[in-house]
Design a protein around this motif. Structure first.
Motif, PDB file in Angstrom:
ATOM      1  N   MET A   1      28.272  25.623  35.569  1.00  0.00           N
ATOM      2  CA  MET A   1      26.901  26.065  35.633  1.00  0.00           C
ATOM      3  C   MET A   1      26.561  26.420  37.073  1.00  0.00           C
ATOM      4  O   MET A   1      26.872  25.697  37.999  1.00  0.00           O
ATOM      5  N   ARG A   2      25.942  27.542  37.259  1.00  0.00           N
ATOM      6  CA  ARG A   2      25.604  28.040  38.592  1.00  0.00           C
ATOM      7  C   ARG A   2      24.216  27.567  38.988  1.00  0.00           C
ATOM      8  O   ARG A   2      23.279  27.685  38.208  1.00  0.00           O
ATOM      9  N   LYS A   3      24.086  27.037  40.181  1.00  0.00           N
ATOM     10  CA  LYS A   3      22.786  26.579  40.646  1.00  0.00           C
ATOM     11  C   LYS A   3      21.959  27.753  41.144  1.00  0.00           C
ATOM     12  O   LYS A   3      22.480  28.660  41.784  1.00  0.00           O
ATOM     13  N   LYS A   4      20.665  27.720  40.854  1.00  0.00           N
ATOM     14  CA  LYS A   4      19.764  28.702  41.437  1.00  0.00           C
ATOM     15  C   LYS A   4      19.263  28.134  42.757  1.00  0.00           C
ATOM     16  O   LYS A   4      18.690  27.062  42.802  1.00  0.00           O
ATOM     17  N   ASN A   5      19.529  28.874  43.842  1.00  0.00           N
ATOM     18  CA  ASN A   5      19.072  28.363  45.127  1.00  0.00           C
ATOM     19  C   ASN A   5      17.688  28.921  45.432  1.00  0.00           C
ATOM     20  O   ASN A   5      17.374  30.069  45.159  1.00  0.00           O
ATOM     21  N   GLU A   6      16.860  28.059  45.990  1.00  0.00           N
ATOM     22  CA  GLU A   6      15.501  28.447  46.319  1.00  0.00           C
ATOM     23  C   GLU A   6      15.504  29.338  47.552  1.00  0.00           C
ATOM     24  O   GLU A   6      16.516  29.512  48.210  1.00  0.00           O
ATOM     25  N   LEU A   7      14.343  29.883  47.859  1.00  0.00           N
ATOM     26  CA  LEU A   7      14.213  30.775  48.994  1.00  0.00           C
ATOM     27  C   LEU A   7      14.547  30.039  50.289  1.00  0.00           C
ATOM     28  O   LEU A   7      13.984  29.000  50.577  1.00  0.00           O
ATOM     29  N   GLY A   8      15.473  30.580  51.038  1.00  0.00           N
ATOM     30  CA  GLY A   8      15.825  29.988  52.315  1.00  0.00           C
ATOM     31  C   GLY A   8      16.846  28.876  52.243  1.00  0.00           C
ATOM     32  O   GLY A   8      17.112  28.235  53.254  1.00  0.00           O
ATOM     33  N   GLU A   9      17.422  28.603  51.085  1.00  0.00           N
ATOM     34  CA  GLU A   9      18.437  27.555  50.961  1.00  0.00           C
ATOM     35  C   GLU A   9      19.795  28.162  50.631  1.00  0.00           C
ATOM     36  O   GLU A   9      19.902  29.039  49.783  1.00  0.00           O
ATOM     37  N   VAL A  10      20.805  27.687  51.320  1.00  0.00           N
ATOM     38  CA  VAL A  10      22.172  28.149  51.115  1.00  0.00           C
ATOM     39  C   VAL A  10      23.045  26.908  50.976  1.00  0.00           C
ATOM     40  O   VAL A  10      22.805  25.911  51.638  1.00  0.00           O
ATOM     41  N   TYR A  11      24.038  26.974  50.107  1.00  0.00           N
ATOM     42  CA  TYR A  11      24.884  25.799  49.931  1.00  0.00           C
ATOM     43  C   TYR A  11      26.359  26.162  49.928  1.00  0.00           C
ATOM     44  O   TYR A  11      26.740  27.311  49.707  1.00  0.00           O
ATOM     45  N   ALA A  12      27.161  25.160  50.211  1.00  0.00           N
ATOM     46  CA  ALA A  12      28.620  25.269  50.118  1.00  0.00           C
ATOM     47  C   ALA A  12      29.106  24.055  49.349  1.00  0.00           C
ATOM     48  O   ALA A  12      28.597  22.951  49.525  1.00  0.00           O
ATOM     49  N   LEU A  13      30.081  24.275  48.509  1.00  0.00           N
ATOM     50  CA  LEU A  13      30.566  23.236  47.610  1.00  0.00           C
ATOM     51  C   LEU A  13      32.065  23.061  47.817  1.00  0.00           C
ATOM     52  O   LEU A  13      32.813  24.033  47.766  1.00  0.00           O
ATOM     53  N   GLY A  14      32.468  21.842  48.078  1.00  0.00           N
ATOM     54  CA  GLY A  14      33.887  21.527  48.215  1.00  0.00           C
ATOM     55  C   GLY A  14      34.301  20.595  47.092  1.00  0.00           C
ATOM     56  O   GLY A  14      33.775  19.497  46.984  1.00  0.00           O
ATOM     57  N   GLN A  15      35.229  21.040  46.260  1.00  0.00           N
ATOM     58  CA  GLN A  15      35.633  20.238  45.120  1.00  0.00           C
ATOM     59  C   GLN A  15      37.071  19.753  45.289  1.00  0.00           C
ATOM     60  O   GLN A  15      37.888  20.419  45.906  1.00  0.00           O
ATOM     61  N   HIS A  16      37.342  18.597  44.725  1.00  0.00           N
ATOM     62  CA  HIS A  16      38.672  17.983  44.724  1.00  0.00           C
ATOM     63  C   HIS A  16      39.202  17.802  46.147  1.00  0.00           C
ATOM     64  O   HIS A  16      40.364  18.083  46.422  1.00  0.00           O
ATOM     65  N   ILE A  17      38.355  17.312  47.032  1.00  0.00           N
ATOM     66  CA  ILE A  17      38.778  17.013  48.393  1.00  0.00           C
ATOM     67  C   ILE A  17      39.468  15.656  48.380  1.00  0.00           C
ATOM     68  O   ILE A  17      38.924  14.679  47.878  1.00  0.00           O
ATOM     69  N   ARG A  18      40.668  15.598  48.883  1.00  0.00           N
ATOM     70  CA  ARG A  18      41.505  14.400  48.832  1.00  0.00           C
ATOM     71  C   ARG A  18      40.995  13.379  49.834  1.00  0.00           C
ATOM     72  O   ARG A  18      41.478  13.277  50.964  1.00  0.00           O
ATOM     73  N   LEU A  19      39.961  12.649  49.382  1.00  0.00           N
ATOM     74  CA  LEU A  19      39.256  11.723  50.247  1.00  0.00           C
ATOM     75  C   LEU A  19      38.454  10.788  49.365  1.00  0.00           C
ATOM     76  O   LEU A  19      37.973  11.189  48.311  1.00  0.00           O
ATOM     77  N   SER A  20      38.302   9.569  49.778  1.00  0.00           N
ATOM     78  CA  SER A  20      37.488   8.631  49.031  1.00  0.00           C
ATOM     79  C   SER A  20      36.009   8.985  49.170  1.00  0.00           C
ATOM     80  O   SER A  20      35.546   9.362  50.244  1.00  0.00           O
ATOM     81  N   ALA A  21      35.255   8.876  48.090  1.00  0.00           N
ATOM     82  CA  ALA A  21      33.824   9.203  48.124  1.00  0.00           C
ATOM     83  C   ALA A  21      33.067   8.245  49.031  1.00  0.00           C
ATOM     84  O   ALA A  21      32.121   8.640  49.725  1.00  0.00           O
ATOM     85  N   HIS A  22      33.481   6.995  49.064  1.00  0.00           N
ATOM     86  CA  HIS A  22      32.829   6.000  49.911  1.00  0.00           C
ATOM     87  C   HIS A  22      32.982   6.345  51.395  1.00  0.00           C
ATOM     88  O   HIS A  22      32.038   6.233  52.183  1.00  0.00           O
TER      89      HIS A  22
END
Length: 137
Positions: A1-22
């Motif tokens: 599902m694609r996110k709708k970004n609001e005016l003036g907001e930009v995002y970057a998404l990194g998936q499956h990064i080999r790192l603990s979430a904590h």
């Protein structure tokens, strides 16, 4: 599902990064709400392994902002940064006498959202001129 970004907001998404979430959250909590330049400085000087993938994501989000929306990098702040738990890859390490030992390799998903503060009235500094008196109505 694609996110709708609001005016003036930009995002970057990194998936499956080999790192603990904590361990990634420990770094993300330090940069949330800061300016773009201050964030890059903090990430460059922190001694954690999680800093480099987060640095790349922040840099990528800023590149998206400047290229796609023509926003100056100096006007960006980190409005939202979140770390979610990803999939766990499991391996078996052979041990003595035919036994095996499970190895769990955790991953995480990191989302960085940058916001343009030049259009936001809360972040803009107001200058007050006190030399002139207000007009009498």
């Amino acid at each position: 599902m694609r996110k709708k970004n609001e005016l003036g907001e930009v995002y970057a998404l990194g998936q499956h990064i080999r790192l603990s979430a904590h361990k990634a959250r420990r770094v993300i909590n330090q940069i949330r709400g800061r300016s773009y330049k201050e964030t890059l400085l903090i990430l460059a000087l922190m001694p954690y392994r999680a800093c480099y993938p987060i640095f790349k994501l922040v840099y990528s989000a800023a590149a998206n902002a400047s290229h796609n929306m023509r926003i100056k990098k100096t006007d960006l702040i980190i409005s939202k940064a979140e770390v979610n738990k990803g999939t766990i890859r499991k391996k078996l390490k052979p041990r003595a006498r035919g036994h095996s030992y499970p190895i769990k390799r955790t991953t995480c998903h990191i989302t960085i959202v940058l916001k343009d503060v030049s259009k936001d009235y809360i972040w803009v500094k107001h200058t007050v001129i006190r030399d002139k008196e207000p007009p009498i109505i």
